[in-house]
Enzyme design. Structure first.
Site, PDB file in Angstrom:
ATOM      1  N   TRP A 153      79.755  50.915 -20.518  1.00  0.00           N
ATOM      2  CA  TRP A 153      79.443  49.734 -21.335  1.00  0.00           C
ATOM      3  C   TRP A 153      80.142  48.497 -20.786  1.00  0.00           C
ATOM      4  CZ3 TRP A 153      82.603  46.332 -23.939  1.00  0.00           C
ATOM      5  CH2 TRP A 153      81.970  45.458 -24.828  1.00  0.00           C
ATOM      6  N   HIS A 154      81.374  48.710 -20.248  1.00  0.00           N
ATOM      7  CA  HIS A 154      82.144  47.566 -19.758  1.00  0.00           C
ATOM      8  C   HIS A 154      81.532  46.936 -18.516  1.00  0.00           C
ATOM      9  CE1 HIS A 154      85.257  49.023 -22.491  1.00  0.00           C
ATOM     10  NE2 HIS A 154      85.705  47.790 -22.445  1.00  0.00           N
ATOM     11  N   GLY A 155      80.868  47.715 -17.711  1.00  0.00           N
ATOM     12  CA  GLY A 155      80.293  47.100 -16.518  1.00  0.00           C
ATOM     13  C   GLY A 155      79.584  48.102 -15.643  1.00  0.00           C
TER      14      GLY A 155
END
Lengths: 477, 290
Positions: free
Chosen positions: A325-327
């Site tokens: 989700w972060h990247g």
């Protein structure tokens, strides 16, 4: 528009005045003003993506009503499925398309098959991960009949685009935020003052702590091959505080801004570096995301029910998805994987709900045991942060290897012409501020309130970074 | 809302008091402390005589050893070359020296492709900020700097230029930590010998540079242009110097004097210490003694 910009300094008071002095008697107008202001706030960054938010809003608004109206279970499911596919496809395309294409090609090439494909030049719309999760929570909660669907498009659109938390959270649940748009708002002095205090504290965390750490972190990570053990350790510690100051600072400004408009957003950070184990850390770090994953992924997967193997599987899934989700980079997935690893002993020993209270509650200092536990937890978090910050997994491993193999503990003069001692002093002051106010949401309380405010304002003026201010890290997520 | 607005006024009051106190403390630090950079040094120089003044970028700072010039000629010399500077920065320094009644025999400016860009370097403007509100800063300098009115606001110029004139620098000023450079000489040599050096230069030179025009206006008679060496591997070197000579016929070129001395270069655009000293000797011989 950045919270730490001159534009926002003009925008917020203007919104406040219009909101409380011009349209204050009419709830519909207040909500419409929030919507217009939110679109203006987002459009200031890139107006082309306003259509994307509007599209997502209309789709979920319509699907919410349709899910509620439908009396057949299977059609409800289909409608929810459409919402999931539309939202996740948008997120997937804008955020992960190139990543998956690249990973696919790398995988084929590593097997000896020559494969070439071109990726697209896709711009990542700011905040897409945040508002997508927010709209997803809405349709899921409507489907679960935890929430009545919104029948007012303006209210719903304002909920999706609510400018204080649009681009970097907290990721609000529809059950908490959406009903607030339907209630008449009366100006509450106490709420507004606490909002101002949170904004001040958030600015301090961002402009003094995070932005001061940034050049040190960049300098050490960019030249990690020539750095000794001590500098590498400090680099990881600085990054831990940079990302904390950056994100907690943003969250506090967001919550404070919402309070000025009469809204209550959920707390996103609760002094995570004073955690005694990793389970406690995750109850205190990015709370809105970790509880989102808990409610919409972990529990549907079975949560802590079932065998230990099932529980472990679920833990690995949510941490690795949370990393992704972060990247769009394997470093984030590995960061999640590491946190899952750190969770294993806690889970196997059934200690994940051991530390539910605040550390050293009512005491000035922690016990030796607590101090040791906090240090270990912080060090584990720092190890994981190295993967989060590094450009690739191999670089992160090399960074950690150099800490062990270099064994140089002489303070190095960095190429940014700064001494480590300067940054360590600032961090020490920050840690002291946080420690002595860890049972409150910000330090500006008590008899010495104005002294503390004065000191923080002086530090903002003298130690704040204004000449080359950094964007908020979480904008990229 | 009364209590809320009272609270806001309280915060603003603390902020305004803080801003005024800090502005006073910072301004005093830069005006009373020892010079820690060349801009501050130039501002503090008053009513004196320097025979030779060298202006330009790091290609002056790293190449002209004023101590050696003094040794060879018996004349005083000051190197005001600034790393990363633009032509207008040098013109401003010359303006400051003029305004401070500094007399000199000659001013030397190192001319190269830096004339292709106008404006000021951010670092130079930052270093000038503590002095822009001084009474003795002449109006002709301020008008060229094109500063906004915001510099009149207390403390803002320090906050927005905190990298150069921020809290850290103020502490070092009060602590009295000297500059790592000897500012009375201004030379800062480079170490090392470049291996497999390469470079690329623009093939053409812009005709009118506002900084050059400004310097020529300030010093119509005793302004000398020269060009320091570049390595022979630099692409477009001959084209650039030809165009430079066409546009600025008075320039003395030393661009190829070390074509057979690779050991003098730290990299393509910079001589090392040994090369710089040798270049200083040649320049002294050609421009100062003959």
């Amino acid at each position: 528009m950045l919270f730490n910009s001159i534009e926002f300094l003009i925008f917020l008071p203007l919104c406040f005045i219009l909101y409380w002095f011009v349209v204050n008697r009419n709830l519909k107008l207040q909500n419409a003003l929030i919507l217009v202001a939110s679109y203006f706030f987002y459009g200031w960054w890139d107006y082309r993506f306003l259509g994307l938010i509007a599209f997502s809003t209309i789709i979920d608004y319509s699907l919410g009503i349709a899910i509620n109206k439908s009396e057949i279970k299977s059609s409800k499911k289909w409608l929810l499925f459409i919402s999931l596919v539309v939202n996740l496809s948008l997120l997937g395309f804008f955020k992960y398309f190139n990543f998956f294409i690249d990973s696919w090609i790398d995988a084929f090439n590593s097997l000896g098959y020559e494969m070439q494909a071109s990726t697209l030049n896709i711009i990542l719309p700011v905040g897409i991960s945040f508002y997508t999760f927010q709209t997803l929570s809405y349709t899921i909660d409507v489907y679960r009949e935890k929430l009545e669907p919104s029948k007012n498009l303006i209210n719903f659109a304002a909920y999706v685009a609510f400018f204080p938390q649009l681009v970097a959270g907290p990721i609000e649940r529809a059950t908490n935020l959406l009903p607030q748009f339907s209630k008449k708002r009366i100006f509450n002095e106490e709420q507004a003052i606490s909002g101002i205090n949170l904004i001040l504290w958030g600015l301090f965390q961002k402009v003094v702590i995070a932005d001061s750490c940034a050049p040190y972190v960049n300098s050490i990570f960019d030249t990690y091959e020539s750095m000794n053990s001590l500098s590498l350790i400090l680099g990881a510690v600085y990054f831990a505080f940079q990302i904390y100051g950056d994100f907690a600072g943003y969250s506090n400004i967001a919550i404070g801004t919402a309070r000025l408009l009469g809204f209550d957003l959920m707390r996103n950070f609760n002094y995570p570096y004073f955690s005694r184990d990793m389970a406690e850390f995750w109850r205190r770090w990015h709370i809105s995301l970790s509880t989102w994953f808990r409610d919409y992924l972990y529990i549907p997967l079975g949560g802590s029910r079932g065998s230990k193997w099932m529980q472990l599987r679920n833990v690995f899934i949510i941490f690795m998805v949370s990393g992704l989700w972060h990247g769009a980079n394997w470093t984030f997935v590995f960061w999640g994987f590491l946190h899952a690893l750190f969770f294993i002993p806690i889970l196997l020993l059934d200690k994940n709900r051991n530390n539910l209270d605040q550390v050293a509650q009512g005491k000035i200092l922690p016990s030796l045991k607590e101090f040791f536990q906090m240090t270990v937890t912080f060090l584990l978090a720092c190890i994981a942060w190295v993967f989060f910050r590094a450009s690739n997994i191999a670089e992160a491993f090399q960074y950690l290897k150099n800490i062990i193999t270099d064994t140089g503990f002489k303070i190095q003069y960095l190429n940014i012409e700064r001494y480590n001692i300067e940054m360590l002093l600032i961090l020490f002051i920050f840690i002291m501020y946080e420690w002595f106010h860890r049972e409150e949401e910000h330090p500006f309380n008590g008899r010495l309130k104005w002294l503390k405010i004065g000191t923080v304002i002086l530090m903002l003026l003298t130690l704040g970074v204004y000449s080359n201010h950094q964007d908020f890290i979480y904008f990229q997520f | 809302m009364k209590i809320f607005f009272k609270y806001i006024y309280g915060l603003l009051l603390v902020l305004i008091i803080g801003v005024f106190i800090l502005d006073t403390v910072y301004t005093a630090a830069f005006h009373t402390g020892f010079a820690r950079n060349k801009t501050q040094y130039a501002v503090q120089l008053k009513e004196s005589h320097i025979d030779y003044i060298f202006l330009g970028s790091s290609r002056v700072e790293n190449h002209i050893d004023c101590e050696l010039i003094t040794e060879l000629t018996g004349k005083s010399c000051l190197n005001l070359g600034l790393q990363g500077s633009r032509v207008n920065d040098s013109a401003s320094l010359l303006q400051i020296l003029k305004d401070n009644d500094i007399s000199y025999k000659k001013v030397f400016y190192q001319l190269d492709y830096s004339v292709n860009s106008d404006g000021f370097s951010p670092a130079f403007l930052s270093s000038l900020m503590p002095f822009v509100n001084d009474d003795n800063v002449k109006i002709n300098l301020l008008s060229k700097l094109e500063l906004t009115k915001s510099t009149k606001l207390p403390f803002l110029q320090y906050a927005t230029n905190d990298k150069i004139v921020g809290f850290r620098e103020v502490i070092l000023q009060y602590y009295g930590k000297p500059s790592r450079q000897d500012l009375t000489n201004g030379y800062d040599g480079r170490d090392g010998i470049g291996v497999d050096i390469k470079g690329e230069l623009p093939s053409s030179i812009k005709e009118n540079n506002s900084g050059i025009l400004w310097m020529q206006e300030l010093e119509p008679k005793n302004l000398v242009f020269f060009t320091a060496p570049y390595c022979k591997e630099a692409i477009n070197r001959d084209l650039m110097i030809k165009d430079l000579k066409d546009k600025y016929p008075s320039v003395t070129s030393f661009i190829n004097i070390f074509d057979d001395k690779e050991m003098y270069f730290a990299d393509c655009g910079y001589l090392n210490n040994k090369g710089a000293k040798s270049f200083t000797r040649i320049l002294t011989q050609d421009l100062l003694l003959n």
